[in-house]
Design a protein around this motif. Structure first.
Motif, PDB file in Angstrom:
ATOM      1  N   GLN A 219       2.804  19.576  10.650  1.00  0.00           N
ATOM      2  CA  GLN A 219       1.670  20.442  10.373  1.00  0.00           C
ATOM      3  C   GLN A 219       2.054  21.496   9.343  1.00  0.00           C
ATOM      4  OE1 GLN A 219       0.631  21.981  14.207  1.00  0.00           O
ATOM      5  NE2 GLN A 219      -0.318  20.044  14.903  1.00  0.00           N
ATOM      6  N   PHE A 220       1.061  21.832   8.500  1.00  0.00           N
ATOM      7  CA  PHE A 220       1.279  22.801   7.428  1.00  0.00           C
ATOM      8  C   PHE A 220       0.345  23.994   7.634  1.00  0.00           C
ATOM      9  CE2 PHE A 220       2.037  18.550   5.759  1.00  0.00           C
ATOM     10  CZ  PHE A 220       3.336  18.654   5.293  1.00  0.00           C
TER      11      PHE A 220
ATOM     12  N   SER B  36      -4.150  14.528   6.955  1.00  0.00           N
ATOM     13  CA  SER B  36      -5.311  15.161   7.567  1.00  0.00           C
ATOM     14  C   SER B  36      -5.306  16.616   7.143  1.00  0.00           C
ATOM     15  CB  SER B  36      -5.299  15.026   9.091  1.00  0.00           C
ATOM     16  OG  SER B  36      -4.197  15.742   9.646  1.00  0.00           O
ATOM     17  N   GLY B  37      -6.449  17.264   7.268  1.00  0.00           N
ATOM     18  CA  GLY B  37      -6.564  18.654   6.870  1.00  0.00           C
ATOM     19  C   GLY B  37      -7.829  18.894   6.083  1.00  0.00           C
TER      20      GLY B  37
ATOM     21  N   GLY C 174      -3.257  21.417   7.286  1.00  0.00           N
ATOM     22  CA  GLY C 174      -2.868  20.073   6.922  1.00  0.00           C
ATOM     23  C   GLY C 174      -1.885  19.466   7.903  1.00  0.00           C
ATOM     24  N   GLN C 175      -1.841  18.129   7.836  1.00  0.00           N
ATOM     25  CA  GLN C 175      -0.916  17.406   8.701  1.00  0.00           C
ATOM     26  C   GLN C 175      -0.487  16.146   7.980  1.00  0.00           C
ATOM     27  OE1 GLN C 175      -1.662  17.296  13.013  1.00  0.00           O
ATOM     28  NE2 GLN C 175      -1.380  15.079  12.923  1.00  0.00           N
TER      29      GLN C 175
ATOM     30  N   ALA D  95       5.455  25.295   4.173  1.00  0.00           N
ATOM     31  CA  ALA D  95       5.823  25.813   5.491  1.00  0.00           C
ATOM     32  C   ALA D  95       5.190  24.918   6.534  1.00  0.00           C
ATOM     33  CB  ALA D  95       5.345  27.253   5.646  1.00  0.00           C
ATOM     34  N   SER D  96       6.009  24.135   7.204  1.00  0.00           N
ATOM     35  CA  SER D  96       5.496  23.147   8.146  1.00  0.00           C
ATOM     36  C   SER D  96       5.976  23.448   9.553  1.00  0.00           C
ATOM     37  CB  SER D  96       5.939  21.749   7.718  1.00  0.00           C
ATOM     38  OG  SER D  96       7.325  21.583   7.962  1.00  0.00           O
TER      39      SER D  96
END
Length: 812
Positions: free
Chosen positions: A715-716, A655-656, A690-691, A738-739
């Motif tokens: 998640q990003f 997703s994102g 993003g995910q 980086a999440s």
């Protein structure tokens, strides 16, 4: 009555007859030379020429109760015979029958005349001299022309009782070099029955005549060349020098012509003839005409059986062409037109060579009008025509026509493996103005004139078999000219698609005349909801085809079609792909579909693409694209493109918001499925918010480290990188990720197949609960190295537990 008495009466009658016959014979022998000399003297005294004969003989009771006198070896020559050596008349024998009853009364009267084996030759040379001067009356001052009234009366008395003239093997040749006329025929066996009144001579002429030619203009050729005819003519000649033709018949070979009319020899003279026939085949009619004219007519290949009426009105002596009017009604016939065979053709026409009555008769002033011609194009399409042809030196055609074709009745014209007509009508109206020879020039692929018309499609339905495209209905209106057709509107209903088409097409005309050319179409298409799933029904290997008229034309048309489309659609969908507000340019040929600058709202963002599918004629097809995606939902992108043919990362994992520039190409199979090994491309990738959900490779990392962190939904902050696609391998530069669970660096090759080889660097500073951002910016510290590789279809992780080992960053 006693027999002896009866015998006595019979012998008395025979004796009386014998006495009379003997007296007649005695009288004939006594006056034979006198009659012979009288005839020659009378003829030579009245004309300027010279009449000679070898002898006179007679036969009693030949042809009835009378005597037959025969003149042998008769010659009539004009005064200039020594110069031109052409006799006006030469007869082998002339027989005159005299009534014996009148002879017994001492009256010499001719009952019949028979002419055997002779030749009449009349000529006019270029200086205007004619040997007919031989029969011209002598000068009134001549002593030989001062005959007594008694002698003149004797001449009239000779012919007063003439009732019949027979002609056998008499050749007649009339030549006029000054006016270009040449009439030549042979009277094989002709009988003329004569009746007289005080003012007129009536003649019934019947018998066989062999025409050599009837030429009224040497430049145009002759009529009736070498034609055998049988005549049955009713003629009259009056005191006004007028020859009338009553209802008569002429049989030319197997065709009967009825005629009537007159020849007026006063002053300049005039001829008026009316000829009609009920059933004459055009090839036989043409054989009667001059060769040049017949050849000109025959090349148009209009050769039916016709009913015709002809009128001729013109001067006799001036040499001017006569005024001709012709009415023709055909029987049904097959006409092989330039656009196809027209069967059961029938029509009527009128010809005149003086369409403008203020101008003289001429080819330029000629006109043929056919107010109604009908037939069946290809045997099933009804066609109605009317046309006018003017200026027969350089024929000009004005033709109008219409047709209404029932689509269902045209099935026989299509190969069912290509097109299967179902229902509807096609109505066409057209008008052509231009040259007739030829209407269409195959060398230039252009008409030799101006064409205007329109076509209307009414509820037309058909199946395009190769792709199983079932068109439920087509309504449209098209205007066309010489080389261009304007689509006023075209409404196509296909499955749930309702397509509106307008635009123009050039290059269609050659296909109507059996030739091919490049067809260029420029159209606008609008669809509220356009489904493209039908593309998957394309068959690269066509079924066995049979040659059909309209299928052949349609196939050639499609092969040469170059289609440019401005497309606008509220919604477009294909398999899992869906877009709204679609607009752009589409180019279609038989081998390819190409899109240019197609804009749409898709995947929750904006999508612009240029690309296409080509090589439709090969077992595999090529798809290529170049485009830009802005602010799209990455999950929808993966869903729409069916995860790009791989299962490792799917739309269920992502997703994102995605923005990207890309180039992409791949091969498609016959079902239009992606062939992953053929993929090529480059991608500039930027993902925000993003995910990554339930991604199994990362869940495996959790088993080793960071067990208390949530690897189910990662998640990003933002991802940005460059990717290169080669086959199923996606190569990427090292990228910081980086999440929400950790920060790591990843690079290498991700494979949609079995060659994934990624190197993941995880800085050990991630072990702190709240590491400083600067500590995670580089790989200068201690790192956990994880290599993700594909082993037997699954991603395996390999770890390096030497945390103290320094990993230098690659040199840039």
């Amino acid at each position: 009555m006693p027999f002896p008495k009866f015998l006595k009466i019979g012998l008395y009658i025979l004796g009386t007859f014998a006495v009379l016959a003997g007296g007649a014979l005695t009288w004939a022998y006594q006056y034979r030379d006198d009659v012979f000399q009288y005839l020659l003297k009378e003829a030579n005294a009245r004309i300027r020429g010279t009449v000679t004969a070898r002898k006179l003989d007679f036969t009693p009771f030949a042809g009835g109760f009378g005597l037959s006198f025969t003149l042998f070896d008769i010659h009539l020559r004009d005064s200039a015979y020594a110069i031109h050596h052409k006799e006006l008349l030469a007869l082998e024998r002339l027989t005159v029958h005299i009534d014996l009853r009148q002879l017994l009364r001492k009256q010499l009267q001719i009952n019949s005349v028979t002419v055997d084996k002779g030749k009449l030759s009349v000529f006019v040379d270029k200086n205007g001299y004619s040997n007919l001067q031989a029969v011209a009356p002598k000068d009134s001052s001549s002593t030989q022309d001062t005959t007594t009234s008694a002698e003149g009366s004797l001449g009239k008395e000779l012919l007063k009782s003439l009732r019949q003239v027979k002609v056998k093997e008499m050749e007649v040749h009339l030549q006029d070099s000054l006016k270009g006329k040449d009439i030549h025929f042979c009277l094989e066996k002709i009988t003329n029955d004569l009746e007289r009144t005080d003012t007129c001579l009536w003649v019934h002429l019947r018998g066989k005549t062999q025409f050599r030619q009837l030429t009224f203009n040497l430049n145009r050729g002759g009529f009736l060349e070498n034609k055998a005819t049988e005549l049955d003519l009713h003629l009259s000649y009056d005191l006004h020098r007028r020859v009338g033709i009553g209802p008569s018949e002429v049989l030319v070979e197997q065709d009967t012509f009825r005629l009537r009319g007159s020849f007026d020899f006063k002053d300049e003279g005039r001829v008026q003839l009316f000829v009609s026939t009920d059933t004459i085949a055009a090839p036989r009619a043409l054989s009667i005409l001059p060769r040049r004219l017949a050849k000109r007519i025959a090349k148009h290949k209009v050769l039916p059986v016709v009913k015709a009426e002809v009128s001729v009105d013109g001067p006799l002596r001036t040499g001017a062409d006569p005024h001709i009017e012709v009415e023709v009604q055909t029987q049904t016939f097959l006409y092989k037109s330039a656009i196809g065979p027209l069967s059961q053709t029938v029509g009527r026409a009128h010809f005149t060579n003086r369409s403008d009555t203020s101008l003289p008769v001429s080819n330029q002033n000629s006109r043929l009008v056919a107010p109604h011609v009908s037939g069946l194009l290809y045997g099933v399409i009804p066609m109605n025509l009317s046309f006018t042809i003017t200026d027969f030196d350089d024929p000009f055609l004005h033709m109008e026509g219409n047709t209404k074709a029932n689509v269902a009745r045209c099935k026989a014209l299509f190969d069912p493996n290509q097109v299967q007509p179902k229902s509807g009508n096609v109505v066409v109206n057209f008008c052509y103005k231009g040259k007739i020879s030829p209407i269409f020039d195959p060398k230039t692929n252009r008409l030799n004139g101006k064409l205007d018309g329109n076509a209307k499609l009414e509820k037309v339905a058909f199946l395009y078999t190769p792709q199983q495209i079932d068109i439920q209905r087509v309504d449209g209106f098209v205007r066309f000219a010489e080389d261009k057709a304007d689509l006023t509107y075209l409404h196509v209903y296909h499955q749930k698609n309702q397509v509106r088409v307008s635009g123009n097409v050039t290059g269609l005309t050659p296909y109507a005349f059996g030739t091919t050319a490049s067809v260029k179409a420029k159209v606008s298409i609008f669809a509220p909801d356009l489904g493209l799933d039908w593309i998957r029904n394309y068959r690269p290997t066509p079924q066995k085809t049979t040659k059909k008229q309209l299928t052949d034309i349609t196939s050639k048309f499609i092969q040469n079609l170059d289609l440019k489309v401005h497309l606008a659609a509220r919604r477009v969908h294909y398999r899992k792909f869906e877009a709204q507000g679609v607009s752009g340019r589409v180019y279609m040929t038989r081998q390819a579909i190409r899109c240019e600058d197609v804009k749409m709202h898709a995947f929750g963002g904006d999508f612009r693409v240029t690309g296409g599918i080509e090589q439709f004629d090969l077992p595999t097809h090529r798809l290529y694209a170049k485009g830009k995606v802005a602010n799209a939902d990455v999950q929808k992108v993966f869903y729409a493109f069916e995860n790009f043919g791989q299962q490792t990362v799917s739309d269920q994992n992502l997703s994102g918001t995605l923005s990207t520039d890309f180039t992409y190409s791949t091969q498609l199979d016959k079902e239009f499925q992606l062939l992953p090994k053929t993929m090529k491309g480059q991608l500039s990738f930027h993902l925000i918010n993003g995910q990554l959900n339930h991604f199994k490779p990362l869940l495996r990392i959790q088993k080793v480290i960071f067990k208390r962190r949530n690897f189910q939904k990662i998640q990003f902050e933002g991802l940005k990188n460059e990717f290169v696609l080669q086959g199923q391998e996606l190569s990427m530069n090292q990228m910081k990720v980086a999440s929400s669970v950790l920060t790591f660096f990843v690079g290498g090759t991700y494979s949609f197949g079995d060659k994934t080889d990624l190197l993941v660097h995880i800085p050990l500073n991630n072990l702190k609960r709240n590491p400083e951002e600067e500590e995670l910016e580089t790989l200068d510290g201690n790192n956990l190295l994880i290599r993700a590789v594909d082993e037997r279809g699954e991603i395996r992780l390999k770890y390096d537990m030497d945390w103290r080992k320094k990993i230098r960053r690659p040199q840039r």
